[in-house]
Design an enzyme around this catalytic site. Structure first.
Site, short mmCIF file in Angstrom:
data_model
loop_
_atom_site.label_atom_id
_atom_site.label_comp_id
_atom_site.label_asym_id
_atom_site.label_seq_id
_atom_site.Cartn_x
_atom_site.Cartn_y
_atom_site.Cartn_z
N ALA A 1 0.81 -1.22 0.00
CA ALA A 1 0.00 0.00 0.00
C ALA A 1 0.84 1.28 0.00
CB ALA A 1 -0.93 -0.01 1.21
N HIS B 1 -3.87 -9.98 -3.77
CA HIS B 1 -5.10 -9.77 -3.01
C HIS B 1 -6.28 -9.37 -3.89
CE1 HIS B 1 -2.34 -9.06 0.70
NE2 HIS B 1 -2.49 -10.34 0.41
N CYS C 1 -22.56 -17.89 -7.83
CA CYS C 1 -22.19 -18.68 -9.02
C CYS C 1 -20.75 -18.47 -9.45
CB CYS C 1 -23.15 -18.36 -10.17
SG CYS C 1 -22.91 -16.69 -10.87
N ASN D 1 11.09 0.91 2.62
CA ASN D 1 9.84 1.17 3.34
C ASN D 1 10.10 2.24 4.39
OD1 ASN D 1 7.03 0.20 3.63
ND2 ASN D 1 7.63 -0.11 5.75
P1 NAD Z 1 0.58 -1.56 5.16
O1 NAD Z 1 -0.34 -0.40 5.33
O2 NAD Z 1 0.56 -2.62 6.20
O3 NAD Z 1 2.07 -1.02 5.07
C1 NAD Z 1 2.42 0.06 4.23
C2 NAD Z 1 3.82 0.47 4.60
O4 NAD Z 1 4.24 1.44 3.65
C3 NAD Z 1 3.94 1.12 5.98
O5 NAD Z 1 4.97 0.48 6.71
C4 NAD Z 1 4.28 2.58 5.69
O6 NAD Z 1 5.16 3.14 6.62
C5 NAD Z 1 4.93 2.47 4.33
N1 NAD Z 1 4.78 3.66 3.50
C6 NAD Z 1 3.67 4.43 3.30
N2 NAD Z 1 3.91 5.38 2.38
C7 NAD Z 1 5.21 5.23 2.01
C8 NAD Z 1 6.05 5.91 1.08
N3 NAD Z 1 5.60 6.92 0.33
N4 NAD Z 1 7.35 5.49 0.96
C9 NAD Z 1 7.83 4.45 1.70
N5 NAD Z 1 7.05 3.77 2.58
C10 NAD Z 1 5.76 4.13 2.71
O7 NAD Z 1 0.30 -2.15 3.71
P2 NAD Z 1 0.64 -3.58 3.11
O8 NAD Z 1 1.92 -4.08 3.67
O9 NAD Z 1 0.45 -3.48 1.66
O10 NAD Z 1 -0.47 -4.56 3.71
C11 NAD Z 1 -1.76 -4.15 4.03
C12 NAD Z 1 -2.87 -4.70 3.17
O11 NAD Z 1 -3.69 -3.60 2.84
C13 NAD Z 1 -2.52 -5.34 1.88
O12 NAD Z 1 -3.19 -6.55 1.86
C14 NAD Z 1 -3.12 -4.45 0.79
O13 NAD Z 1 -3.84 -5.25 -0.11
C15 NAD Z 1 -4.11 -3.61 1.50
N6 NAD Z 1 -4.22 -2.20 1.05
C16 NAD Z 1 -4.13 -1.89 -0.28
C17 NAD Z 1 -4.21 -0.56 -0.69
C18 NAD Z 1 -4.08 -0.26 -2.16
O14 NAD Z 1 -4.48 -1.07 -3.00
N7 NAD Z 1 -3.53 0.91 -2.51
C19 NAD Z 1 -4.36 0.44 0.25
C20 NAD Z 1 -4.47 0.10 1.62
C21 NAD Z 1 -4.40 -1.23 2.00
#
Ligand code: NAD
Length: 259
Positions: free
Chosen positions: A25, A124, A135, A223
């Site tokens: 994300a 996901h 269905c 990250n």
């Molecule tokens: P997460 O929210 O758990 O982790 C995101 C990480 O990214 C955090 O540690 C944060 O500090 C870091 N981060 C945020 N912006 C950043 C940037 N600009 N540069 C560097 N780091 C940055 O997300 P995840 O690990 O993907 O897991 C959470 C679940 O949420 C996943 O299953 C995902 O499918 C879902 N999700 C998806 C979306 C999307 O499709 N955009 C949005 C929110 C959540």
């Protein structure tokens, strides 16, 4: 980027021939889609998940489903544009070194940026399609949302009148086995695994990192915050993905050759 860690990441990317990328994300926050666990995060994976729902709760609770459809109309995903991080991965793909993008995101922004859809594995699922829980028919999210905007509280399956849901993985739902198999193969068959914008707290996605490391890949993690997999990484960058990824994608292959 000027640090020693950045220089090390550049050197790894320069000498790589088969790069697999794992995104989360955090790659889409600069497109205006909040993440889940980051400092400004909220649960934006799906409105049903946002309300703490498992798949069973979604099936059992019509009110929850109505709230979900209503909330989905307002999702930032529909208007979001790819940012510099998505675009950098397209450049890396065009240089011939990036083989596969495994993403946990459901927003479709890698494809919107220009990544080859055949190289993007959506672990996901996607918010851009619907699936019938009766269905199994898939359909267009745009069409379902058009019905909601026109006043239907809960659009049903046009084929069997069953319960419709976004084609995303909810709590309690298995991942698509074929997508997961291909993601594991991509982790096993890369010389560099570039991990970007994920807290690595969701399984089985996070398990791809130690899998790749054990198979001999050099792991780069970019990250904003530390992750549980930092110890297996060759390089860890606590920086913005939309700054780091363009920098890495601009690195020419070592030896000066082009692919
Ligand atoms: P997460 O929210 O758990 O982790 C995101 C990480 O990214 C955090 O540690 C944060 O500090 C870091 N981060 C945020 N912006 C950043 C940037 N600009 N540069 C560097 N780091 C940055 O997300 P995840 O690990 O993907 O897991 C959470 C679940 O949420 C996943 O299953 C995902 O499918 C879902 N999700 C998806 C979306 C999307 O499709 N955009 C949005 C929110 C959540």
């Amino acid at each position: 980027m000027a640090s020693q860690a950045c220089a090390a990441a550049r050197a790894l990317v320069a000498s790589a021939h088969r790069i697999t990328v794992l995104t989360g994300a955090g790659v889409s926050t600069d497109s205006g889609i909040p993440d889940f666990r980051g400092p400004d995060g909220l649960w934006a994976r799906d409105a049903d998940a946002g309300l703490g729902a498992t798949l069973d709760a979604y099936l059992a609770d019509p009110e929850l489903r109505r709230l979900t459809w209503r909330a989905r109309l307002e999702s930032p995903v529909w208007t979001a544009k790819p940012n510099a991080a998505h675009k950098a991965l397209v450049e890396l793909e065009r240089s011939g070194r990036l083989r596969t993008v495994v993403t946990q995101n459901i927003d479709g922004l890698h494809q919107k940026a220009g990544s080859d859809p055949h190289r993007v594995l959506e672990l996901h699922g996607t918010l851009h399609a619907t699936v019938c829980l009766g269905c199994g028919a898939t359909g267009s999210m745009r069409e379902a949302l058009r019905r909601v905007a026109e006043g239907e509280a809960e659009p049903d399956c046009p084929r069997c009148r069953g319960v419709l849901k976004s084609a995303t993985i909810s709590f309690g739902q298995e991942l698509d086995a074929e997508v997961l198999r291909r993601a594991r193969l991509a982790a096993l068959d890369c010389d560099v695994l570039l991990v970007a914008g994920t807290s690595l707290q969701v399984q089985p996605a996070a398990g791809l990192v130690p899998l790749a490391a054990k198979a001999g890949a050099q792991v780069i993690i970019c990250n904003a915050e530390p992750t549980p997999c930092d110890s297996v990484a060759a390089v860890v960058l606590h920086e913005s993905v939309s700054e780091v990824l363009p920098d890495l994608s601009a690195v020419p292959p070592s030896g000066g050759g082009s692919f």
